[in-house]
Every structure is written in structure tokens, then in C-alpha cells.
Write an enzyme that holds these catalytic residues in place. Sequence first.
Site, PDB file in Angstrom:
ATOM      1  N   THR A   9     -22.781  57.654  -0.575  1.00 52.97           N
ATOM      2  CA  THR A   9     -21.805  58.644  -0.086  1.00 52.97           C
ATOM      3  C   THR A   9     -20.625  58.792  -1.035  1.00 52.97           C
ATOM      4  OG1 THR A   9     -22.410  58.284   2.205  1.00 52.97           O
ATOM      5  CG2 THR A   9     -20.173  59.064   1.810  1.00 52.97           C
ATOM      6  N   SER A  55     -28.756  54.629  -0.802  1.00 52.77           N
ATOM      7  CA  SER A  55     -28.931  53.181  -0.988  1.00 52.77           C
ATOM      8  C   SER A  55     -30.194  52.652  -0.315  1.00 52.77           C
ATOM      9  CB  SER A  55     -27.700  52.410  -0.515  1.00 52.77           C
ATOM     10  OG  SER A  55     -27.579  52.464   0.875  1.00 52.77           O
ATOM     11  N   THR A  87     -23.418  52.764   1.518  1.00 49.92           N
ATOM     12  CA  THR A  87     -23.049  51.679   2.432  1.00 49.92           C
ATOM     13  C   THR A  87     -24.224  51.177   3.266  1.00 49.92           C
ATOM     14  OG1 THR A  87     -22.435  53.271   4.125  1.00 49.92           O
ATOM     15  CG2 THR A  87     -20.685  52.492   2.656  1.00 49.92           C
ATOM     16  N   ASP A  88     -25.285  51.985   3.364  1.00 49.81           N
ATOM     17  CA  ASP A  88     -26.373  51.634   4.287  1.00 49.81           C
ATOM     18  C   ASP A  88     -26.976  50.261   4.000  1.00 49.81           C
ATOM     19  OD1 ASP A  88     -26.001  54.067   5.472  1.00 49.81           O
ATOM     20  OD2 ASP A  88     -27.856  54.981   4.734  1.00 49.81           O
TER      21      ASP A  88
END
Length: 336
Positions: A9, A55, A87-88
Site C-alpha cells: 500500500t 505482500s 502490511t498484509d
Amino acid sequence: MTVFSLGGTIASTNDPGGDAAGVTPRLGARELVDAVPQLQEVAELETVAFRQTASGDLTLRDLVALAAEITKRFDAGVAGVVVTQGTDTIEETSFALDLLVRGPRPVVVTGAMRNPTLAGPDGPANLLAAVQVAASPQASGLGTLVVFNDEIHAARFVRKTHTFSPATFRSLTAGPLGWMVEGRPRIAFRTPELHGTPTGVGEEVPAVALLKSALGDDSRLVEQVEALGYAGLVVEAFGGGHVPAHVVPALGRLAGRLPVVLASRTGGGEVLRETYGFPGSERDLLSCGLISAGFLDGLKARILLSLLLATGADLAGVRNAFEQVNMSVSSPPSPE
Ligand code: ASP
């Protein structure tokens, strides 16, 4: 200092010419750094656009390759490294780096929950804070850190807990190690050095399955694990480490053939060792040969098991490494 970008992101924008809906990773480390002029006052930055992806598309192979690049930089005298990514999977990738990169120099992972096209994107502030932490002598010897929303977390404890909040990263069991104030990191707690980390990880990382226990589960998936070619299994069990009693025989059989690691699906605390005695309890499962994940949650236990198997570790080696990693969080203070 070096900033590696992997996408996510923080790097995602619209395609200016195209009509594709939704943002996708398009910006590299140089563009991310150039968008935050305050970084010039903190450190001289080399930038490397290492991957450009969501990710969820990163693999442990990517992480092994990234750890090698980071190690090269440290060997050449670079003082600290920042990694930007989606961030995942930060809770997994940062722990992989924690296990793979040696030495006291800081590795700090960050990202964003609000992409650059939204009002109040958090990427620039997170990147600035990450570089400030990586440039600080206080960050030395803390292992890989996740800096996000002005908090400083140890990779071994941190989890993503929310789908869109900028306050998504939490360390449920230990709490954050510190926080940012007026551009300076404040480290309230220090993590001991991790022992039992894998050495000599090869390019090929064997597949490890992760199964979460659920109400009324049967053992069909457990029975398929070996036939599907997995080299190991992590079970995210109920509470302190429990499964339905009728799943125990299948887990016990598998644990005689492959490493089977017992974690908790709760996301906090540690797997118990000696409290419950009912069939399917932690005592029952550990006596059948399952290996305790200790304080590691299922995702982190899977990363450790995968990397250990990539070194060729056998069952005894895996058991020993999980024990050592767990003992390192309660190391006695070093003598004066
Ligand atoms: N939502 C994700 C992010 O926060 C996308 C990803 O992980 O790549 O960056």
C-alpha cells in the site's frame, strides 16, 4: 543506510493513463524517499527497488534473497536498513528477517494502511519514523523491528490486527518495545538476542502447512498433510494448545514422521505445558510428540519451521531450535 522497497500500500497508486480500478504497487524506494524531504536530515539513503508486489505474493525465497542483500550491505559497512512493503504479511516477513539477518545492526520494516491517493496517507510518517529508528544507536541489538503508527515493535511479537486502521500492529503478549516522540525513538524494553536461529538456509524452502482448529473439526485435513507433500505442519490449536480428542491419533501419527508444531489460535500468551490432562489437551499432544511453539503464534512458528527445514534440520534439530528460541526471551541479564 539502505531503503529496500517491496511494494504494498505504501507504494500503491492509480494508473494515471489507464482505466483499471483500484490502486496497485507502482512506486519504488527512490520515489518513496523523495516524497519525504525530512529524510535528508536523518541519513544519507541508498535506495533499492527490490520487489514491486502485493505482500501476499512475496515468498520465503524472496526473504532469503533479501536477507542476503541486507547482509552484503552490513558487511560493506551500512549502519542500518529499512524495508518498505505491504502490511498484509509484515508479521511473517519481519520475523523471517529477524531469523536470517545476523548481527546488531538495525533492520526496520514498515508500510502503510492509507495509500498515497487518500487523505492522510500514513506511509511518509511511517517511513520517516522507520529511518529515524534505524539511524539510532538505541535500535542496535534489538533484532528486526516493525515501526508503524509511532510505535516500535519486535518482529517476534508483532501481529496485524485490523483490516484498515493505521493502528493495526500490536504485540499482544509483550507490548511494543517503545515509541516515537518528536522524531526520536524511545526504547522502553530491550529484547534479548534470539538463539536457535537457522544457519545455512538454502534457496529451496520446503512447504509447511498451517491448520487452525475449529469447533467440531475432524482429522481429514491432518491426514492429508503428508500425502500433499508438506514437510511439516503447524497446528493453531484452541486456547492453551487443545484440539478435539478424536484429532489426536492423526496428529500423533504425523508427529512420528514430520515435525508437527503446536501453537495457539488465540494470538496471545504461550502454549501451556502442564496444566490440562484431558484427551486433546496440551499435555496429551506434547506427549504424542508435538513440538511446542511456545510464545510464537502459528504464522511465526510456520516461518521458523520452514527456515529450519530449509537448513536440512531433522526432528531433533527442529525441537531443539524451538526450545532455544523460546528460552531466549527469558535469558538472564548479562553480568555487569
Ligand atoms: N493491504 C496491503 C498493505 O497494507 C497490501 C499488501 O500487503 O501488499 O500494504
